[in-house]
Write a protein that holds these residues in place. Structure first.
Motif, PDB file in Angstrom:
ATOM      1  N   LYS A   1       1.974   0.963  -4.139  1.00 14.66           N
ATOM      2  CA  LYS A   1       0.869   1.798  -4.627  1.00 14.66           C
ATOM      3  C   LYS A   1       1.165   3.289  -4.460  1.00 14.66           C
ATOM      4  O   LYS A   1       0.520   4.116  -5.098  1.00 14.66           O
TER       5      LYS A   1
ATOM      6  N   LEU B   1       0.804  -1.214   0.000  1.00 15.21           N
ATOM      7  CA  LEU B   1       0.000   0.000   0.000  1.00 15.21           C
ATOM      8  C   LEU B   1       0.843   1.274   0.000  1.00 15.21           C
ATOM      9  O   LEU B   1       0.533   2.228  -0.716  1.00 15.21           O
TER      10      LEU B   1
ATOM     11  N   TRP C   1       0.762   5.175  -1.684  1.00 12.97           N
ATOM     12  CA  TRP C   1      -0.238   5.873  -0.877  1.00 12.97           C
ATOM     13  C   TRP C   1       0.351   6.382   0.434  1.00 12.97           C
ATOM     14  O   TRP C   1      -0.278   6.315   1.487  1.00 12.97           O
ATOM     15  N   LYS C   2       1.541   6.902   0.380  1.00  8.83           N
ATOM     16  CA  LYS C   2       2.251   7.347   1.581  1.00  8.83           C
ATOM     17  C   LYS C   2       1.476   8.417   2.334  1.00  8.83           C
ATOM     18  O   LYS C   2       1.426   8.406   3.572  1.00  8.83           O
ATOM     19  N   SER C   3       0.845   9.332   1.623  1.00  2.00           N
ATOM     20  CA  SER C   3       0.124  10.430   2.284  1.00  2.00           C
ATOM     21  C   SER C   3      -1.032   9.913   3.132  1.00  2.00           C
ATOM     22  O   SER C   3      -1.382  10.520   4.152  1.00  2.00           O
ATOM     23  N   TRP C   4      -1.631   8.808   2.718  1.00  2.70           N
ATOM     24  CA  TRP C   4      -2.733   8.226   3.483  1.00  2.70           C
ATOM     25  C   TRP C   4      -2.264   7.714   4.842  1.00  2.70           C
ATOM     26  O   TRP C   4      -3.043   7.614   5.775  1.00  2.70           O
TER      27      TRP C   4
END
Length: 396
Positions: free
Chosen positions: A317, A313, A319-322
């Motif tokens: 993907k 993730l 999605w580090k900010s998430w």
């Protein structure tokens, strides 16, 4: 002739996110789901959350039980990066060993210090997360120089040797004094047959602590640990860290993300199958409190699954900010650990004094601890976020 320095390895965001997730679960104990569940006994939802915020009595596993093995596993994952970073600074082996021993001692002493807060004297105890890691860390570091084959061999030796130690220790006989164990002979969680060698406070590790713990100053003689935890658990905990060491090497050397994830999941499946087989066949139960070999395998399987999930993730993907809110915690895990064990009551008392004694009754008596716990969590995260933005990181 001028030599160029090796490039220092970069931090892996997925590892920070996973570590942050683990630390957040620990910090979230202040939410006290159990008290909410007691106030609303008919709610299966709160009963479910209560179960997963508590340690199981003996055999089995909850989400809360995976905090310590995950943290220990991640110590192993981080080691290849740490060693590579020090090598890039041209540190020799002697300097690395000095840092390792110093870190080990700091972890042990910090664990004792935190367990001694509000006590009348130093509480010499060695079963908490920090001291367990500290006791095994020098051995992990030594294995960091070894080949993967030797590392797997060391893991096997740890699991087999620790299992044999327990198996050879006699189970209670007809004249056994159960008053010395804080357990009754008919305790519902006592195991039967060969598995009885791993029962609470009647095992080899308990016997060791009845000698070892009394070598230190105490107000009364040590007879048992109420939760069944033991000093010698640092040995199989080392096994968990070795699994992390191997995973960290795979992660550091990976070139194709899909193959790495596949490798993680296949390893997890093998560990799950091995741990469950030992438990179901009555050879060795899955018990976190004494860190049985089956627990090392079973919890190690979960650690590989979680690492694979966060890696996919966050890093694959993108999605580090998430996961920023977890990365903030994970990059400052020692600070998070200390904050969670020191200032929670101070925050709660401050709100009680300055806002009012009933500030947490906004949703009713049943949710009182949920409100105060959420406020404590938010304040603690705000502190860690401020440290993150100011680039203040506590390292050992």
């Amino acid at each position: 002739m001028k030599t160029s320095s090796l490039p220092a390895p970069q931090r892996v965001s997925s590892v920070d996110a996973y570590r942050g997730f683990v630390m957040f679960l620990m910090m979230a104990e202040v939410l006290s789901f159990g008290k909410v569940a007691d106030a609303i006994p008919s709610s299966k939802f709160w009963a479910f959350l209560d179960f997963h915020q508590s340690h199981v009595p003996w055999v089995g596993c909850s989400l809360h039980d995976l905090i310590q093995p995950s943290f220990s596993f991640l110590v192993g994952v981080a080691l290849p990066y740490s060693m590579a970073s020090r090598a890039s600074q041209h540190q020799n082996t002697g300097t690395m060993w000095f840092h390792t021993i110093r870190r080990s001692l700091i972890l042990i002493l910090l664990g004792i210090f935190l367990r001694s807060m509000h006590a009348d004297q130093t509480n010499f105890t060695f079963e908490d997360t920090l001291t367990q890691i500290g006791l095994g860390y020098p051995f992990l570091f030594a294995l960091g120089f070894a080949s993967e084959r030797i590392q797997w061999g060391a893991l096997a030796a740890i699991l087999v040797g620790y299992g044999v130690l327990f198996a050879l220790y006699p189970t209670p006989g007809p004249y056994f004094d159960w008053a010395e164990t804080n357990v009754t002979a008919d305790w519902q969680h006592n195991l039967q047959g060969f598995a009885a060698h791993w029962n609470k406070n009647t095992n080899a590790a308990w016997a060791f602590d009845r000698w070892f713990m009394n070598l230190f100053p105490r107000t009364t003689s040590f007879r048992f640990n109420g939760g069944g935890y033991s000093t010698l658990s640092f040995i199989p905990t080392l096994g968990t860290m070795v699994l992390g060491l191997i995973a960290g090497q795979w992660l550091k050397n990976a070139t194709i993300s899909t193959l790495l994830i596949k490798r993680f999941l296949i390893t997890a499946a093998i560990l799950f199958a091995s741990g469950l087989a030992l438990d179901l066949l009555g050879i060795n139960p899955i018990v976190k409190r004494i860190w049985t070999p089956a627990w090392v395998l079973f919890s190690g399987g979960w650690a590989f699954v979680l690492l694979a999930g966060f890696y996919y993730l966050v890093d694959v993907k993108g999605w580090k900010s998430w996961f920023y809110w977890l990365i903030v915690v994970g990059t400052n895990s020692i600070a998070a650990y200390i904050i969670a064990h020191t200032i929670d009551s101070f925050i709660a008392d401050s709100f009680r004094i300055h806002i009012g004694p009933d500030y947490n009754l906004i949703f009713g008596q049943a949710y009182r601890t949920l409100v105060s716990g959420a406020i404590i969590l938010l304040v603690e995260w705000w502190i860690l976020n401020w440290m993150y933005k100011k680039k203040i990181f506590i390292k050992i």
